[in-house]
Scaffold this motif. Structure first.
Motif, PDB file in Angstrom:
ATOM      1  N   LEU A  88      26.483 -22.926 -25.066  1.00 43.62           N
ATOM      2  CA  LEU A  88      25.958 -23.671 -26.211  1.00 43.62           C
ATOM      3  C   LEU A  88      25.725 -22.746 -27.404  1.00 43.62           C
ATOM      4  CD1 LEU A  88      23.423 -26.018 -24.408  1.00 43.62           C
ATOM      5  CD2 LEU A  88      25.677 -26.583 -25.303  1.00 43.62           C
ATOM      6  N   ALA A  89      25.278 -21.505 -27.111  1.00 44.27           N
ATOM      7  CA  ALA A  89      24.988 -20.572 -28.193  1.00 44.27           C
ATOM      8  C   ALA A  89      26.252 -20.143 -28.922  1.00 44.27           C
ATOM      9  CB  ALA A  89      24.259 -19.344 -27.645  1.00 44.27           C
ATOM     10  N   LEU A  90      27.404 -20.373 -28.303  1.00 40.36           N
ATOM     11  CA  LEU A  90      28.653 -20.056 -29.000  1.00 40.36           C
ATOM     12  C   LEU A  90      29.065 -21.199 -29.922  1.00 40.36           C
ATOM     13  CD1 LEU A  90      30.677 -18.497 -26.065  1.00 40.36           C
ATOM     14  CD2 LEU A  90      29.954 -17.324 -28.123  1.00 40.36           C
ATOM     15  N   GLY A  91      28.308 -22.284 -29.892  1.00 37.32           N
ATOM     16  CA  GLY A  91      28.635 -23.403 -30.764  1.00 37.32           C
ATOM     17  C   GLY A  91      29.410 -24.493 -30.053  1.00 37.32           C
ATOM     18  N   ALA A  92      29.316 -24.541 -28.732  1.00 37.28           N
ATOM     19  CA  ALA A  92      30.081 -25.536 -27.993  1.00 37.28           C
ATOM     20  C   ALA A  92      29.327 -26.859 -27.955  1.00 37.28           C
ATOM     21  CB  ALA A  92      30.331 -25.063 -26.567  1.00 37.28           C
ATOM     22  N   PRO A  93      30.039 -27.974 -28.085  1.00 32.10           N
ATOM     23  CA  PRO A  93      29.411 -29.257 -27.778  1.00 32.10           C
ATOM     24  C   PRO A  93      29.107 -29.297 -26.292  1.00 32.10           C
ATOM     25  CG  PRO A  93      31.578 -29.555 -28.788  1.00 32.10           C
ATOM     26  CD  PRO A  93      31.446 -28.113 -28.457  1.00 32.10           C
TER      27      PRO A  93
END
Lengths: 273, 398
Positions: B268-273
């Motif tokens: 999530l911290a990588l910007g994943a939905p």
């Protein structure tokens, strides 16, 4: 995704001149009814490493997690105030949640590479996870690993499982993974607390090399580390049954040599906490 | 026990024994002390057991053979010998090593007996099936059907090819129905944790104890009775899928639970939905466990007789189309053969049971291999994946 197709490798190669400016304005945090953080104002400038120090349970990790909206993963968590990235409120309607987290990366206390992926796949995981494309994937992997100072150690085994690396290498792999999506800000939550002194030194060198390209905010319990890597420093403290507050902040040198607040002096000199 | 050993050893090494003690690795004279295994059985231990056993056996013989005026069944000898062995053994150990050690040994013996009792039925069941089945199992069992086999044909005539085909097809169809549903339910329970998670988990838990005949009756009354579909392989698969669903769901949910939360946060911290983090990080991490869950579900239903009894119809001729016409399968084959009054047909049933046992064993072995050998498999697979990735990269779905 709505993200426009960008040439990641070119962007990474050119290495963005400076990172983003992150600013917390009157940030307060709650878990349920319990207030854990009150009225925090910190400006984290580009090109500067900001260190958040303080004893355990004073809310510095909570504050860090509000900076890329990881705080709200806890169902009962709420907050007040705002966090501005280059002047835009990351909790506002203009920015998408996934875009915020993509631009503000995070490295965790415990190295957490994806065990089901190879080293190369781990670095490029951010692309798959955000559904973006790059023209040259291998180039991006190499650039990211070089920036994290890991390339020379893993260049010959990019296809090996990431779980086979040592703890320090895994943590640098996580840094490379965060850098691969070209964030403006990198948050680090005690990145060296699980590592030996040699690995810690490598991570610190990496931080110093990165600081001109990415804004770095680091939470650390290690006073010497804060002195070595940071230029700006904020001291958090929570009295008993009270939310955490920023007692004092300023240039790292001044916080450690000539603090205004006696509590800061006690803490940085190891008299409590 | 070890006292004489320690007394003997220092004597020959007494002159130089003290100095090299600090540097045992050097060993210039090769005087490495013998390796000691503190947990190994010693001869005296075995002798104590043998002595106690011998004493109890002799006592048993004396009681049954000399004192009692009537004869008893052989099993009584074993039982009495065991009952007598316990106090004798306890006394022997207490005499030599004290009451605590005696208690320890006695409990060890009791626990070992319990383990033996749990293990024995499996050995007997498998052994009996193998013995009876091997008597009539011939290669033609795998190549022929029962079409032209009469009730008085020899047990080695005919075969179960139609049943084996039916079992495989029905199992494949049931898996194709139940596994996607089960995995999606597991993801809902473990990852989404929606408001319905608690009731769904409760129902899934309860459904694992669903009597299999109820699943068969259910499908019979809602599919076959209203003539939506007549008795055929696919209807049997529906009944099996109902039984498979809770097993796959519960097993998969437990597997997903042990995926570290840090991996989800990292994704999530990588910007994943969220859906991408589940699809690309959580599920691949749990891949080995999920495969095991699927195979456990298959093993759960492959031997079910009751649900297919009402739904597939059963037949003696080859029918490779699971969507139309009656179909047979292995449990049904065993069931129809063993109900016969003809001895030869009953013998043939045991051959079917042996094949069924082999299929179940194969599934469980597969589950263990898939569940444990994941890192090696990955390493083998990596080069191929990377090669295909570099040629087709950029084609990631967005």
């Amino acid at each position: 995704m709505t993200v426009p197709e960008v040439d990641q490798s070119a962007a990474a190669e050119a290495a963005p001149a400076v990172g983003g400016v992150l600013e917390g304005v009157q940030v307060s945090c709650w878990f349920g009814a319990r207030k854990v953080l009150e009225g925090v104002d910190i400006k984290m400038d580009a090109g500067v490493v900001t260190a958040l120090i303080g004893p355990s349970g004073c809310g510095k990790s909570t504050f860090l997690r509000t900076l890329n909206r990881m705080h709200e993963l806890v169902p009962i968590a709420t907050l007040a105030g705002s966090v501005l990235l280059d002047g835009h409120d990351i909790y506002g309607a203009g920015l998408r949640l996934t875009e915020v987290r993509r631009r503000i990366g995070m490295v965790f206390q415990k190295p957490n590479p994806f065990p089901a992926m190879t080293i190369a796949d781990n670095v490029a995981a951010g692309l798959r996870l955000t559904g973006r494309k790059v023209r040259d994937r291998d180039e991006l992997i190499e650039t990211s690993l070089r920036r994290a100072g890991l390339w020379n150690e893993v260049r010959n085994r990019l296809g090996a499982p990431a779980g086979g690396l040592s703890g320090g290498q895994q943590q640098r792999l996580c840094i490379a993974r965060s850098l691969a999506v070209s964030p403006d800000v990198l948050l680090m939550d005690e990145p060296c607390s699980a590592l030996d002194p040699t690995s810690t030194r490598r991570i610190e060198e990496t931080i110093l090399e990165l600081k001109d390209q990415v804004t770095i905010v680091i939470v650390t319990h290690n006073m010497q580390q804060a002195q070595r890597v940071s230029q700006h420093c904020a001291f958090f403290l929570a009295a008993e049954d009270e939310p955490g507050r920023v007692v004092e902040q300023g240039p790292t040198e001044q916080i450690f040599s000539d603090p205004h607040d006696p509590r800061t002096a006690d803490y940085v000199n190891g008299r409590f906490g | 026990m070890t006292m004489p050993e320690t007394k003997v050893l220092p004597n020959p090494r007494a002159p130089e024994g003290r100095q090299p003690a600090s540097a045992p690795a050097a060993g210039p004279r090769g005087k490495v002390p013998p390796r000691r295994r503190p947990r190994a059985w010693r001869w005296t231990d075995l002798a104590e057991i043998a002595g106690a056993l011998g004493a109890s056996a002799a006592l048993t013989w004396m009681i049954f053979g000399r004192l009692l005026p009537f004869r008893v069944m052989p099993i009584a000898y074993v039982l009495l010998a065991y009952v007598l062995f316990l106090p004798i053994y306890w006394f022997v150990i207490r005499d030599g090593q004290g009451a605590t050690a005696a208690k320890d040994r006695l409990v060890t013996v009791l626990i070992a007996t319990g383990a033996l009792f749990a293990f024995a039925p499996i050995v007997f069941v498998v052994g009996y099936v193998v013995k009876r089945g091997a008597e009539v199992l011939r290669p033609n069992f795998f190549t022929e059907t029962m079409q032209i086999v009469g009730p008085l044909s020899k047990a080695t005539e005919g075969g179960a090819l139609h049943s084996i085909i039916g079992t495989l097809e029905q199992l494949a169809l049931a898996t194709a129905i139940a596994v996607p549903l089960g995995l999606l339910t597991a993801v809902y329970l473990s990852e989404i944790q929606g408001p319905l998670a608690r009731p769904v988990r409760l129902v899934a838990d309860a459904m694992t104890a669903l009597p299999s005949i109820v699943a068969g009756l259910f499908i019979f009354s809602i599919v076959i009775k209203p003539h939506i579909w007549l008795q055929s392989g696919i209807v049997g698969s529906l009944a099996l899928a109902i039984l498979m669903l809770p097993t796959v769901t519960i097993a998969a949910e437990q597997v997903l639970h042990v995926v570290p939360g840090g991996l989800r946060e990292a994704a999530l911290a990588l910007g994943a939905p969220y859906w991408r983090s589940v699809l690309m990080v959580v599920l691949p991490t749990a891949r080995a466990g999920l495969s095991t869950a699927v195979i456990l579900g298959m093993a759960r239903v492959v031997g079910e007789t009751a649900p297919v009894l009402m739904t597939t119809g059963g037949t003696t001729v080859m029918n490779v189309n699971p969507f139309s016409g009656h179909q047979d399968n292995l449990p049904l084959f065993v069931f129809t053969q063993i109900r016969s009054s003809q001895e030869n047909q009953v013998d043939r049933a045991w051959a079917g049971a042996l094949v069924l046992l082999a299929v179940v064993l194969l599934l469980f072995v597969l589950a263990r291999i898939v569940g444990s050998a994941s890192p090696g498999r990955r390493r083998l697979r990596v080069p191929r994946r990377r090669a295909s990735r570099t040629t087709s990269d950029g084609g990631n779905p967005s």
